[in-house]
Design a protein around this motif. Structure first.
Motif, short mmCIF file in Angstrom:
data_model
loop_
_atom_site.label_atom_id
_atom_site.label_comp_id
_atom_site.label_asym_id
_atom_site.label_seq_id
_atom_site.Cartn_x
_atom_site.Cartn_y
_atom_site.Cartn_z
N VAL A 222 -7.85 0.63 0.23
CA VAL A 222 -7.33 0.41 -1.01
C VAL A 222 -8.17 0.80 -2.26
N LEU B 82 -8.04 4.73 -2.91
CA LEU B 82 -6.66 5.16 -3.52
C LEU B 82 -6.75 4.92 -5.08
N ILE B 83 -7.49 3.73 -5.35
CA ILE B 83 -7.65 3.14 -6.64
C ILE B 83 -8.74 4.17 -7.44
N GLU C 155 0.04 -1.89 -8.69
CA GLU C 155 0.29 -2.46 -7.16
C GLU C 155 -1.01 -2.60 -6.53
N LEU C 156 -1.90 -1.71 -6.56
CA LEU C 156 -3.26 -1.72 -5.94
C LEU C 156 -4.14 -2.79 -6.33
N GLU C 157 -4.10 -3.34 -7.56
CA GLU C 157 -4.87 -4.27 -8.07
C GLU C 157 -4.50 -5.56 -7.25
N ALA D 284 2.34 1.91 -3.30
CA ALA D 284 1.54 2.42 -4.32
C ALA D 284 1.29 3.82 -3.95
N SER D 285 1.12 4.18 -2.65
CA SER D 285 1.06 5.52 -2.54
C SER D 285 2.06 6.31 -2.97
N PHE E 288 0.78 -1.21 -0.07
CA PHE E 288 -0.03 0.18 -0.12
C PHE E 288 0.77 1.29 0.09
N LYS F 162 -5.65 -5.56 -3.62
CA LYS F 162 -7.05 -6.00 -3.69
C LYS F 162 -7.12 -7.17 -3.64
#
Length: 733
Positions: free
Chosen positions: A654, A657-658, A640-642, A625-626, A622, A645
């Motif tokens: 999550v 941020l997506i 990264e977020l996918e 990704a941030s 996380f 998830k």
């Protein structure tokens, strides 16, 4: 009327051996009032100390000027127990005005008990912040007696890279005793430097002699009653010598063998079965494995570490039959499988270590069968030492592999399973840790060591019922151990009763002020209640007690991060990482601090290293990704977020941020959809940021920027620490 000294001394030791401390103290006081000798003084002080009255022993010994090594060692033990460390050091090595004694001086002065003396001195050095000198004493102690475990354990806790393969060897025993005992008070001492007598001179052996003598004096009296006392009961557990008579132990055993035939059964440790009934039938049974081995580790060896000793035992079976009659097999023995029958090798090995005195050869070399048996014991200590060293160095995978490869009869013990559970706990594999700790509770319900880690494991797994049951059981069993109160504190912490949890953690510290983990748990509880200054004090106290307690260094860094003192936070996180370099959680927090210090490239490199250690750590992914999102790398952040998830499908931040990433990419409908999912998962809207982001979805891009969109990105990082897997911050508890 004059009291005969020898029979009273024998009666005192017999009472001590049977835990009749009141009787022992009473008789010892009568003896000391009559005789006033150094032997009587030491015996009375020993009775006080063993009965839990260290202050009585201390004042008794301080009131007299006896300077024998035996008395000084006991006085130093009392000083340590009463926290009079400077005085204990002075008793052992001399005061400020006198020249302090070197290690060689202590070895020459204390003789066979030098290994224990050096271990005690090392403990004093460590308690007074002289870890280097303490480590020297521990190493010297192990060189004199490789059968000691606590000096090696202390070396590991100090961060010393002690090599178990070199420590636990018989090479140093050519010129020292295997199981040293304090020097005798009499003018003549038992010859040292002998492996056979060292193993034989134990309280169990003395207890056997006392029991046989008691039988002979209660209806089977010999023609010389005085000889009965001299030959058996006057042997003290500490010295193995005959008080007032310079008769060798081998001679005493030979005379006794002529009067009394040994019983036909021996316990696991070589003592009589009547005194140690391990099973209803009197024969020791090895606990068979009842659980499968943890996954991804090497299978445990089926052969024993004592194979060499057992093979030698067969060669000497004729000699042993003369002294140890074989047991009569019962039905259970006949029905045992071949695997169980092989497990008797340990019993044979330990029996060999207790050969009869008649087989002792004072001036001969160590018999081959005894050396083989001792090698078997030391082989086990080497395996345990390698595993413990790996765990103290936080090489947890290696520790699990080594300890899981132990033979079943040692693997299925509370000590081993507790340390394997601790290794899984450090790896944040809480399900595996919980399984092992629960097995420890099933096998050894009386064990409290390590239960504070078990309680934190249950805290992470949110198992309130199991944690509550554990808390009640431990506090009912022992209210004077810090582990029980730490478990109770964790129980109330899980129920969000922070004020009560704080009281229990404070009680744990009151019970044992040197229990570093209690300070750490208390510090985290103060952080929960936003009492940051009190939390800082607790973490500093934990470090004062144990400088290598990385959890406390992490706690300090976390508080400084909350106070936005990012430089101080990074310093303390790195200090914790230096102790535990395998922690992905610590690396993750260092990456977050680096990003806060505008070191985004270094932060990404640190987070990549953390994910390399633990690819499934959601907090690391996380934050990476941030940072990618903050650096306008939207596609990389989205990928990264996918992935994240899939790991934490119910984490609102999550999806939030997506949604922000899709908004930056101009895909408003996908942004709106993810914002809606985030709202469903977190109706409070993560401090209203999700709601604010949705409200601004129709604003022009430049107006959104004017509203401070960048500040939202940085705040997401802070909210992640508070919301995303809030237990991740406690992974280093």
């Amino acid at each position: 009327m004059t009291v005969l000294q020898e029979p009273v001394q024998a009666a005192v030791w017999q009472a001590l051996n049977h835990y009749a401390y009141l009787d022992a103290v009473f008789l010892a006081e009568r003896l000391y009032a009559e005789v006033r000798s150094e032997e009587a003084l030491y015996l009375l002080a020993t009775c006080y100390y063993r009965s839990g009255k260290a202050y009585k022993a201390y004042r008794l010994l301080k009131a007299h000027s006896s300077s024998t090594p035996q008395v000084r060692f006991l006085l130093a033990k009392c000083c340590v127990e009463l926290s009079k460390l400077a005085e204990g050091e002075q008793v052992l090595i001399g005061g400020v005005l006198n020249k302090q004694k070197s290690q060689d001086d202590l070895v020459n002065e204390f003789g066979d008990s030098a290994s224990f003396t050096l271990s005690l001195l090392g403990h004093i050095y460590c308690k007074t912040d002289r870890a280097a000198k303490g480590a020297e004493c521990f190493r010297k102690s192990l060189s004199l007696n490789p059968f000691l475990w606590s000096p090696f354990q202390n070396l590991c806790l100090l961060g010393d890279k002690a090599d178990a393969d070199q420590v636990f060897r018989l090479s140093s025993l050519q010129h020292s005793s295997v199981a040293p005992s304090p020097p005798s008070m009499s003018s003549a001492q038992i010859p040292s430097n002998r492996l056979d007598t060292a193993f034989m001179e134990t309280p169990q052996h003395t207890l056997e002699l006392n029991r046989l003598n008691l039988e002979s004096s209660n209806g089977k009296q010999t023609s010389d009653l005085t000889l009965s006392y001299i030959d058996s009961s006057l042997i003290t557990p500490e010295s193995g010598s005959l008080l007032g008579n310079p008769v060798s132990l081998a001679t005493a055993g030979s005379l006794l063998a002529k009067q009394n035939k040994p019983k036909s059964g021996r316990s696991l440790l070589g003592g009589p079965n009547s005194l140690s009934p391990l099973t209803p039938s009197g024969s020791p049974q090895v606990l068979s494995p009842s659980m499968s081995a943890p996954p991804n580790v090497q299978p445990r060896r089926s052969s024993r570490l004592f194979t060499s000793a057992s093979s030698t035992a067969k060669e000497n079976s004729k000699k042993l039959k003369m002294k140890f009659p074989p047991k009569i097999p019962n039905r259970k023995t006949k029905c045992k499988s071949s695997k169980t029958s092989n497990s008797t090798n340990l019993n044979e090995s330990l029996d060999i270590l207790r050969l009869d005195p008649a087989l002792s050869l004072p001036d001969a070399k160590v018999p081959q069968h005894q050396r083989a048996a001792a090698d078997g014991v030391l082989a086990l200590l080497r395996e345990l030492g390698r595993g413990y060293q790996a765990l103290c160095s936080y090489n947890c995978r290696e520790a699990v592999a080594i300890l899981s490869a132990l033979p079943p009869q040692h693997y299925n013990t509370g000590w081993v399973l507790t340390h394997i559970g601790r290794a899984y706990f450090e790896l944040a594999e809480y399900t595996q840790a919980e399984r092992l700790f629960s097995e420890v509770r099933r096998m050894e319900s009386y064990r409290v060591e390590g239960m504070e880690i078990y309680s934190t494991t249950l805290w992470h797994l949110q198992k309130e019922v199991a944690l509550s049951a554990l808390s009640k059981d431990l506090t009912d069993m022992d209210k004077n151990c810090p582990e029980a109160w730490c478990v109770a504190g964790n129980c109330f912490s899980l129920q969000r009763e922070h004020d009560i949890a704080i009281k229990f953690f404070q009680r744990a510290i009151q019970v044992d002020p040197s229990f570093a983990y209690a300070y750490t748990l208390l510090g985290h509880e103060f952080v929960m209640t936003e009492e940051l200054e009190r939390g800082l004090a607790c973490f500093r106290n934990a470090i004062r007690v144990s400088n290598r307690h990385y959890n406390a260094w992490y706690g300090l860094g976390m508080i400084y991060f909350k106070q936005e003192k990012f430089n101080l936070a990074e310093i303390h996180f790195r200090k914790a990482l230096g102790i535990n370099p395998q922690s992905s959680v610590l690396l993750c927090h260092i990456g977050v601090v680096q990003h806060a210090l505008k070191k985004s490239d270094a932060a990404l490199e640190t987070l990549n290293k953390a994910i390399g250690i633990d690819p499934t750590n959601p907090l690391c992914k996380f934050h990476r990704a941030s940072i990618l999102f903050a650096n306008d790398k939207y596609k990389a952040a989205l990928q990264e977020l996918e992935e994240l998830k899939q790991i934490v499908p119910k984490e609102s931040l999550v999806y939030f941020l997506i949604g922000k990433v899709y908004k930056k990419l101009g895909q408003t409908h996908l942004a709106l959809m993810n914002f809606s999912w985030a709202m469903d998962l977190d109706p409070k809207g993560a401090n209203n940021q999700i709601k604010d982001a949705i409200d601004k979805r129709y604003l022009p891009e430049d107006e959104a920027a004017a509203e401070g969109d960048d500040s939202k990105d940085s705040s997401v990082m802070t909210d992640a620490d508070d919301s995303l897997l809030h237990t991740a911050e406690s992974d280093v508890l």
